[in-house]
Design an enzyme around this catalytic site. Structure first.
Site, PDB file in Angstrom:
ATOM      1  N   HIS A 201      56.693  31.784  28.308  1.00 10.40           N
ATOM      2  CA  HIS A 201      57.928  32.103  29.042  1.00 10.40           C
ATOM      3  C   HIS A 201      57.805  31.961  30.562  1.00 10.40           C
ATOM      4  CE1 HIS A 201      55.830  36.012  29.303  1.00 10.40           C
ATOM      5  NE2 HIS A 201      56.487  36.174  30.432  1.00 10.40           N
TER       6      HIS A 201
HETATM    7  C1  UD1 Z   1      60.415  38.743  33.539  1.00  5.01           C
HETATM    8  C2  UD1 Z   1      59.375  38.914  34.623  1.00  5.01           C
HETATM    9  C3  UD1 Z   1      58.039  38.363  34.171  1.00  5.01           C
HETATM   10  C4  UD1 Z   1      57.630  38.948  32.838  1.00  5.01           C
HETATM   11  C5  UD1 Z   1      58.750  38.817  31.831  1.00  5.01           C
HETATM   12  C6  UD1 Z   1      58.384  39.584  30.591  1.00  5.01           C
HETATM   13  C7  UD1 Z   1      60.214  38.796  36.945  1.00  5.01           C
HETATM   14  C8  UD1 Z   1      60.266  37.945  38.161  1.00  5.01           C
HETATM   15  N1  UD1 Z   1      59.734  38.199  35.848  1.00  5.01           N
HETATM   16  O1  UD1 Z   1      60.568  37.352  33.340  1.00  5.01           O
HETATM   17  O2  UD1 Z   1      57.036  38.676  35.108  1.00  5.01           O
HETATM   18  O3  UD1 Z   1      56.485  38.274  32.375  1.00  5.01           O
HETATM   19  O4  UD1 Z   1      59.968  39.379  32.369  1.00  5.01           O
HETATM   20  O5  UD1 Z   1      59.067  39.187  29.476  1.00  5.01           O
HETATM   21  O6  UD1 Z   1      60.566  39.940  36.986  1.00  5.01           O
HETATM   22  N2  UD1 Z   1      67.367  37.164  29.217  1.00  5.01           N
HETATM   23  C9  UD1 Z   1      68.151  37.479  28.137  1.00  5.01           C
HETATM   24  N3  UD1 Z   1      68.070  38.747  27.650  1.00  5.01           N
HETATM   25  C10 UD1 Z   1      67.275  39.702  28.174  1.00  5.01           C
HETATM   26  C11 UD1 Z   1      66.492  39.366  29.277  1.00  5.01           C
HETATM   27  C12 UD1 Z   1      66.544  38.090  29.801  1.00  5.01           C
HETATM   28  O7  UD1 Z   1      68.886  36.663  27.614  1.00  5.01           O
HETATM   29  O8  UD1 Z   1      67.254  40.831  27.659  1.00  5.01           O
HETATM   30  C13 UD1 Z   1      67.403  35.769  29.731  1.00  5.01           C
HETATM   31  C14 UD1 Z   1      68.465  35.531  30.808  1.00  5.01           C
HETATM   32  O9  UD1 Z   1      68.950  34.223  30.625  1.00  5.01           O
HETATM   33  C15 UD1 Z   1      67.633  35.593  32.085  1.00  5.01           C
HETATM   34  C16 UD1 Z   1      66.295  35.030  31.652  1.00  5.01           C
HETATM   35  O10 UD1 Z   1      66.141  35.456  30.308  1.00  5.01           O
HETATM   36  O11 UD1 Z   1      68.208  34.870  33.136  1.00  5.01           O
HETATM   37  C17 UD1 Z   1      65.138  35.498  32.487  1.00  5.01           C
HETATM   38  O12 UD1 Z   1      65.069  36.931  32.548  1.00  5.01           O
HETATM   39  P1  UD1 Z   1      64.357  37.654  33.797  1.00  5.01           P
HETATM   40  O13 UD1 Z   1      64.224  39.090  33.547  1.00  5.01           O
HETATM   41  O14 UD1 Z   1      65.001  37.240  35.064  1.00  5.01           O
HETATM   42  O15 UD1 Z   1      62.933  36.983  33.828  1.00  5.01           O
HETATM   43  P2  UD1 Z   1      61.880  36.807  32.654  1.00  5.01           P
HETATM   44  O16 UD1 Z   1      61.642  35.358  32.459  1.00  5.01           O
HETATM   45  O17 UD1 Z   1      62.281  37.619  31.483  1.00  5.01           O
HETATM   46  N1  UDP Z   2      55.634  41.396  22.962  1.00  8.25           N
HETATM   47  C1  UDP Z   2      56.504  41.864  21.997  1.00  8.25           C
HETATM   48  N2  UDP Z   2      57.286  40.961  21.323  1.00  8.25           N
HETATM   49  C2  UDP Z   2      57.212  39.620  21.534  1.00  8.25           C
HETATM   50  C3  UDP Z   2      56.319  39.154  22.541  1.00  8.25           C
HETATM   51  C4  UDP Z   2      55.556  40.069  23.244  1.00  8.25           C
HETATM   52  O1  UDP Z   2      56.584  43.066  21.753  1.00  8.25           O
HETATM   53  O2  UDP Z   2      57.938  38.858  20.865  1.00  8.25           O
HETATM   54  C5  UDP Z   2      54.818  42.365  23.711  1.00  8.25           C
HETATM   55  C6  UDP Z   2      53.325  42.086  23.790  1.00  8.25           C
HETATM   56  O3  UDP Z   2      52.642  42.645  22.678  1.00  8.25           O
HETATM   57  C7  UDP Z   2      52.938  42.766  25.090  1.00  8.25           C
HETATM   58  C8  UDP Z   2      54.160  42.582  25.962  1.00  8.25           C
HETATM   59  O4  UDP Z   2      55.238  42.318  25.061  1.00  8.25           O
HETATM   60  O5  UDP Z   2      52.721  44.149  24.877  1.00  8.25           O
HETATM   61  C9  UDP Z   2      53.960  41.412  26.886  1.00  8.25           C
HETATM   62  O6  UDP Z   2      55.172  41.122  27.534  1.00  8.25           O
HETATM   63  P1  UDP Z   2      55.554  39.678  28.053  1.00  8.25           P
HETATM   64  O7  UDP Z   2      54.674  38.657  27.462  1.00  8.25           O
HETATM   65  O8  UDP Z   2      57.023  39.563  27.860  1.00  8.25           O
HETATM   66  O9  UDP Z   2      55.319  39.824  29.629  1.00  8.25           O
HETATM   67  P2  UDP Z   2      54.028  39.625  30.561  1.00  8.25           P
HETATM   68  O10 UDP Z   2      52.933  40.433  30.009  1.00  8.25           O
HETATM   69  O11 UDP Z   2      53.744  38.162  30.612  1.00  8.25           O
HETATM   70  O12 UDP Z   2      54.508  40.091  31.889  1.00  8.25           O
END
Ligand code: UD1
Ligand code: UDP
Length: 365
Positions: A201
């Site tokens: 992601h």
């Molecule tokens: C965010 C964090 C990243 C983390 C990740 C965990 C920042 C800058 N990034 O990235 O460090 O690793 O979360 O998963 O804070 N969206 C949905 N539903 C949701 C959430 C997001 O549809 O519940 C979609 C939206 O299109 C949104 C995109 O995902 O624009 C990105 O979401 P965002 O929270 O901005 O960043 P992540 O890529 O999730």
């Molecule tokens: N995780 C989850 N469901 C998923 C993918 C990840 O519960 O489908 C959990 C994973 O076990 C870990 C956390 O989410 O505890 C990691 O989050 P993510 O990879 O979204 O963010 P990052 O660690 O890269 O910031």
């Protein structure tokens, strides 16, 4: 007052909230709403046995500036109304920085869980969030020796840094047994230790359509030669839908599913023969479980998972996915110091009202 906003925050903060609750501390949990889908938020809360948040700010998605600004503004209102004696933020997401900044400007003390991680890669939005959040925090809670070293090298005073361990591993240890018993791989017709679990992601991997195209080609090759399951993050799903390549992944045999709740995902990690990821947390969990992890990134802020864990840094080139093969050898868990399931307790010992005030340098609180 605890701040959570995105999926990894829930996993990291649950043990801290639980340990402080056991001590009878008065606490409030504020969910910024950065992640809001049922599977990214509600299911995580229920799997982690986290009580519903006291306040939900509903900031939602947006550009970095818009999302960070909405979180800051909404959280500032909460701070002005509730005046907590301490704000606890975790990890490196936009909500973390926004709320640390709002609190610091009001002279409210900030503690940062998972402080001191550095990738050295300023193109990562998380790296900006990490450096600035640490600069704003009074109490810096670290999970590995290199994190402490990074903070000292940036001139942060040693008496503000506390080596407490990894709260994400507290959650893992608490729920490992239940997750193992689920054997989630069975319901996907996969055999234990014979499949690859994939999560991708990071914007650097999925946002650029040309890069995503190459990545999808390599994932299709993987899907054709090994059983593989891919719980697709909403950011990645949106990009795959825009480029119309989700169907190609599925046609290769790779199982694309919705993001999973914590217990189901942990179950799949436990049963995996290999994990391919760009997640931060997954690099740590696989090391604690002893499952081989291949990280598709040029760098990691978690070198301890390479030096003492099971992580292999593939680099930036998607062609390296050819190296990823599931292994049916039994997992060999790694014992990284302070990744022992008790980090939340150590944090509660430090932050509890009995041991306050904490930060020698805190001013104006
Ligand atoms: C965010 C964090 C990243 C983390 C990740 C965990 C920042 C800058 N990034 O990235 O460090 O690793 O979360 O998963 O804070 N969206 C949905 N539903 C949701 C959430 C997001 O549809 O519940 C979609 C939206 O299109 C949104 C995109 O995902 O624009 C990105 O979401 P965002 O929270 O901005 O960043 P992540 O890529 O999730
Ligand atoms: N995780 C989850 N469901 C998923 C993918 C990840 O519960 O489908 C959990 C994973 O076990 C870990 C956390 O989410 O505890 C990691 O989050 P993510 O990879 O979204 O963010 P990052 O660690 O890269 O910031």
């Amino acid at each position: 007052m605890h701040v959570v906003g995105a999926r990894p925050n829930f996993v990291k903060m649950a043990p801290v909230i639980e340990a402080l609750a056991r001590r009878g501390e008065s606490q409030l949990v504020v969910h910024t709403g950065q992640h809001y889908d049922e599977r990214m938020s509600d299911e995580m809360f229920s799997d982690l046995q986290l009580p519903a948040p006291d306040l939900f700010l509903g900031i939602g998605s947006g550009t970095h500036g818009a999302q960070t600004a909405r979180a800051m503004t909404a959280f500032e209102d909460v701070l002005l109304e509730r005046r907590p004696r301490l704000v606890v933020v975790g990890g490196d997401v936009n909500s973390t920085l926004a709320c640390a900044l709002a609190a610091a400007k009001l002279g409210i003390e900030v503690a940062h869980v998972e402080s001191g991680l550095r990738s050295g890669d300023w193109t990562m939005p998380e790296e900006v969030n990490r450096v600035l959040t640490d600069r704003l925090s009074d109490v810096l809670l670290t999970h590995s020796p290199e994190a402490e070293g990074n903070l000292l090298a940036e001139g942060i005073e040693a008496d503000r840094i506390h080596a407490v361990g990894n709260t994400m591993i507290d959650s893992l240890r608490k729920f490992e047994g239940e997750a193992r018993r689920r054997e989630r791989w069975r319901s996907l017709d996969l055999d234990e230790h014979e499949y690859v679990l994939i999560t991708l992601h990071r914007p650097s991997n999925v946002d650029d359509p040309a890069r995503l195209d190459v990545l999808v080609d390599e994932l299709c090759r993987l899907g054709r030669r090994a059983p593989a399951v891919f719980p697709v993050h909403p950011r990645t799903r949106a990009k795959l839908e825009q480029t119309g390549r989700l169907g190609d992944l599925e046609a290769s045999g790779l199982r694309c599913v919705e993001p999973l709740g914590y217990l189901d995902f942990l179950s799949l990690e436990i049963g995996a023969g290999a994990v391919l990821t760009d997640s931060g947390g997954v690099q740590e969990e696989t090391s604690a479980l002893g499952v081989r992890c291949y990280t598709l990134r040029p760098n990691t802020e978690r070198p301890v998972t390479i030096e003492q864990g099971t992580n292999v840094l593939l680099g930036d080139d998607p062609a390296t996915i050819a190296e990823v093969t599931p292994s049916s050898l039994p997992p060999a868990p790694c014992l990284i110091p302070l990744w022992d399931g008790h980090a939340g307790e150590r944090i509660a010992d430090l932050l509890g009202s009995a041991t306050r005030p904490l930060a020698a340098s805190a001013s104006g609180a």
